[in-house]
Structures are given as C-alpha cells and as structure tokens.
Scaffold this motif. Sequence first.
Motif, PDB file in Angstrom:
ATOM      1  N   GLY A 106       0.812  -1.210   0.000  1.00  0.00           N
ATOM      2  CA  GLY A 106       0.000   0.000   0.000  1.00  0.00           C
ATOM      3  C   GLY A 106       0.842   1.255   0.000  1.00  0.00           C
ATOM      4  O   GLY A 106       1.804   1.395  -0.760  1.00  0.00           O
ATOM      5  N   VAL A 107       0.498   2.181   0.901  1.00  0.00           N
ATOM      6  CA  VAL A 107       1.173   3.479   0.919  1.00  0.00           C
ATOM      7  C   VAL A 107       2.644   3.336   1.301  1.00  0.00           C
ATOM      8  O   VAL A 107       3.496   4.093   0.820  1.00  0.00           O
ATOM      9  N   ALA A 108       2.983   2.363   2.140  1.00  0.00           N
ATOM     10  CA  ALA A 108       4.377   2.165   2.532  1.00  0.00           C
ATOM     11  C   ALA A 108       5.220   1.766   1.324  1.00  0.00           C
ATOM     12  O   ALA A 108       6.338   2.264   1.127  1.00  0.00           O
ATOM     13  N   LEU A 109       4.695   0.871   0.493  1.00  0.00           N
ATOM     14  CA  LEU A 109       5.410   0.447  -0.711  1.00  0.00           C
ATOM     15  C   LEU A 109       5.567   1.616  -1.682  1.00  0.00           C
ATOM     16  O   LEU A 109       6.635   1.812  -2.275  1.00  0.00           O
ATOM     17  N   THR A 110       4.507   2.399  -1.827  1.00  0.00           N
ATOM     18  CA  THR A 110       4.554   3.559  -2.719  1.00  0.00           C
ATOM     19  C   THR A 110       5.601   4.563  -2.266  1.00  0.00           C
ATOM     20  O   THR A 110       6.385   5.074  -3.075  1.00  0.00           O
ATOM     21  N   GLN A 111       5.641   4.845  -0.967  1.00  0.00           N
ATOM     22  CA  GLN A 111       6.581   5.847  -0.470  1.00  0.00           C
ATOM     23  C   GLN A 111       8.024   5.348  -0.516  1.00  0.00           C
ATOM     24  O   GLN A 111       8.947   6.151  -0.692  1.00  0.00           O
ATOM     25  N   ALA A 112       8.224   4.059  -0.384  1.00  0.00           N
ATOM     26  CA  ALA A 112       9.578   3.515  -0.521  1.00  0.00           C
ATOM     27  C   ALA A 112      10.092   3.747  -1.944  1.00  0.00           C
ATOM     28  O   ALA A 112      11.215   4.232  -2.150  1.00  0.00           O
ATOM     29  N   ALA A 113       9.259   3.419  -2.930  1.00  0.00           N
ATOM     30  CA  ALA A 113       9.653   3.618  -4.332  1.00  0.00           C
ATOM     31  C   ALA A 113       9.831   5.098  -4.637  1.00  0.00           C
ATOM     32  O   ALA A 113      10.796   5.496  -5.321  1.00  0.00           O
ATOM     33  N   ASN A 114       8.915   5.942  -4.150  1.00  0.00           N
ATOM     34  CA  ASN A 114       9.027   7.383  -4.386  1.00  0.00           C
ATOM     35  C   ASN A 114      10.307   7.955  -3.790  1.00  0.00           C
ATOM     36  O   ASN A 114      10.958   8.825  -4.388  1.00  0.00           O
ATOM     37  N   SER A 115      10.666   7.483  -2.605  1.00  0.00           N
ATOM     38  CA  SER A 115      11.902   7.964  -1.978  1.00  0.00           C
ATOM     39  C   SER A 115      13.105   7.613  -2.828  1.00  0.00           C
ATOM     40  O   SER A 115      14.023   8.432  -3.011  1.00  0.00           O
ATOM     41  N   GLY A 116      13.103   6.396  -3.377  1.00  0.00           N
ATOM     42  CA  GLY A 116      14.207   5.996  -4.248  1.00  0.00           C
ATOM     43  C   GLY A 116      14.318   6.878  -5.474  1.00  0.00           C
ATOM     44  O   GLY A 116      15.417   7.297  -5.870  1.00  0.00           O
ATOM     45  N   VAL A 117      13.178   7.184  -6.093  1.00  0.00           N
ATOM     46  CA  VAL A 117      13.177   8.022  -7.296  1.00  0.00           C
ATOM     47  C   VAL A 117      13.692   9.425  -6.974  1.00  0.00           C
ATOM     48  O   VAL A 117      14.574   9.965  -7.673  1.00  0.00           O
TER      49      VAL A 117
END
Length: 369
Positions: free
Chosen positions: A124-135
């Motif tokens: 969910g949101v945790a997975l999304t924010q992990a990927a966004n942080s990487g980008v």
Amino acid sequence: MAADRPFPHLPAVLPKLTLAERLRLVRGRWRLLVRLAGATALAYAFSTHVLGHEQAFFAPVAAVVVLLGGVGLRHRMLVDLILGVAIGVLVTEGLIHVIGRGTWQLALVVVLVTASAVFSGLKGVALTQAANSGVLLTAIVPVVGAANPAVTRFADSLVGGLAALVLLVLFPRNARRDLDLEVRPLLASLQGVLTTLAESMRNADPAAAQAALTRARGLQGKINSAITTAANAREAANLSPTRWRQREDIERYTVVLGDIDNAIRDARVLARRVGTMMRLGENPGAHLAAAVDGLAEGVGVFQDVLADPGERARAEKALINSVKIAMDALTDEMTLNRAAVAAQVRSLAADVLFAGGMTRDELDVRLRF
C-alpha cells in the motif's frame, strides 16, 4: 447524447448531481477542507522555518497522504508512511554511494528499493513511499551546502503525518451525528424494500418483487459507506478528547451496522425467493405478505430505537410477530419456496433483533414457534 461527450467510448463514472447537490457535498466536507489547509500549512511552516529545510515539499504531501488515504486507520497510515520512507532512504543512499546517479542507476534503484520493501512485508502506501523515496533521492542532486535530502525527507514525512493528526484532534467530526445521518436513512430504505416486497406478494406481481430486489442490491454501497464512516468515527472518538464521550455510542453503531448488513443481504435473498415463487405460479398468500409487512414495521420502529432505547420493546414485538405469522403460514400450504421465504423472514428478523441487543440465547427462546 453519447456524441456530445468528448470520449463517448468511456463510461460516465461521475454521478449526475445538480449544482445544489454538489454545493451540499462541499459544505458537508468543511472539516476535511479545514484539516487539509491547516495540516499542510503547519507541516510546511514547521519544516521550513523550524527545521530549516529549503524545499520542504514532502511535509505537506505527507499530511495530505495521512488525511486522505487513511480512512479510519490514520495511526497505521503514519507508521506505514514513515516505514516506507525509511526503507527507501536506507536502500537508496547505500546504492547511490556505490553506483552513483544516472538513468540506469535510477532504474536499478527503483527495482531494488521496491523489492526490498516487498521483502520487508510493506504494501500500500508504505510500498509507494519507498519507491518514491528511491526516485527522488536518485533523481535530485543535492545543492551544495544544503541539508542531506535523505534526512530531510524522513523528517518531513514525520512532520507531515503528525501535523495531520494534530488537525484531526483540533477539528474532529461529530461522529455520532455522522453515523446517525447514514444509518437511519439506510434503515428507511430497507423498510421501503420490504414494504414494496409485501405489496408485490399481495398482488402476485413478480415485476414489483424484481424492483424490490434491485433496490435491495443498491443498498450494499450505502452500507459499505456507513461502515467506512464508522471506522472514521471510531478514530475521531479515540483521538479527540472532545469526542471521548461518544465512544460507547460509536461502538454500538459499529455492531449495529454488521447486523444491518446481514439484514440487507437477507432482504435480497428474500426478494429473489419471492420472485421465484411467483414466476413458478405459486401465490405467496396473505399470511406471508403480512409477515413481510411486520418486518417492515419492525425495521421502521428500530430507527427510533437508535435514538431512544425505550422503543426496543415495540420493535421486538413487531419483528417477533412477523416470524410467528410466517411460521403459521406454513400450515396453509407447505412448499419448498414457502418454507424458504418463512426461513428468510426469520433470519432477517433475527438480524435486526441482534442489532437491537438481543442475545442468541434470548433469540432462540423468543423465536421458538
């Protein structure tokens, strides 16, 4: 006409509402609008002026994510947000230190950060924010002399989430009122379904039974909305001291909604069975129609029970009497469909009686005919 639409091949997903209805929807969300304004401003100001972050865009973003994305689960939403950012920051910083920044590095970072988050059990949101942080950390080159972007992103996520919780405490919803505004119309609609169904049985009208079934099916979205409202209401009552007195009422409504959901499902089954009877040429008869009328009366009275528990006895009397009438109707002419209809009358009455606080043991005694 379809030709007037810019994309006629796409379904019209937006509801057709009048201007007055749209304005009423906006007025009804005034608390949310105040929370969004206050939380984003508070998060941005704190990160910019107190923490000294030059581009504190993620603090207000985090506030919006927590306010809009965590229906009834904002504590968990904040934790997930921070966990996702933490994993994204940790993995990305390690990779950048080894492979640097660039196009292929960005692709590799996104893959490895997302894989690490999935491996850690995030979703969910945790997975999304992990990927966004990487980008973001890979694509944005830090300005010389600026703070470490990894540290600022993590801090901003915490600031934004906490700002959202502060505004939820300061501007809580009126949980009891919001639930009452959803549950009472829902019960009124269920009563209408049962009244229509009883009328179709008296007139041996299968089309009216089908109309009742269609209307009953339409109630599922409303009960789902009410359950979501209950989750939000429970959160508001737990977070804000001004709503602590409502916690007992909220729990009662939450239990009631589960039983009402079951009653609505029973109403759908009942309408289908009645329709089948009439299509097969069986006449439901006056007794079974009277039993369904009794259900409608009991559901109608139960609306008042929510506000005045003193009405409980009257609701119970109507519901129990409806079951007795249904059982007595089986002595007129026993068929599989008539037995099924009588059983559904009993099941629906039981669900509403459960909602009124009757225990299973009491129910077994009161409905033993």
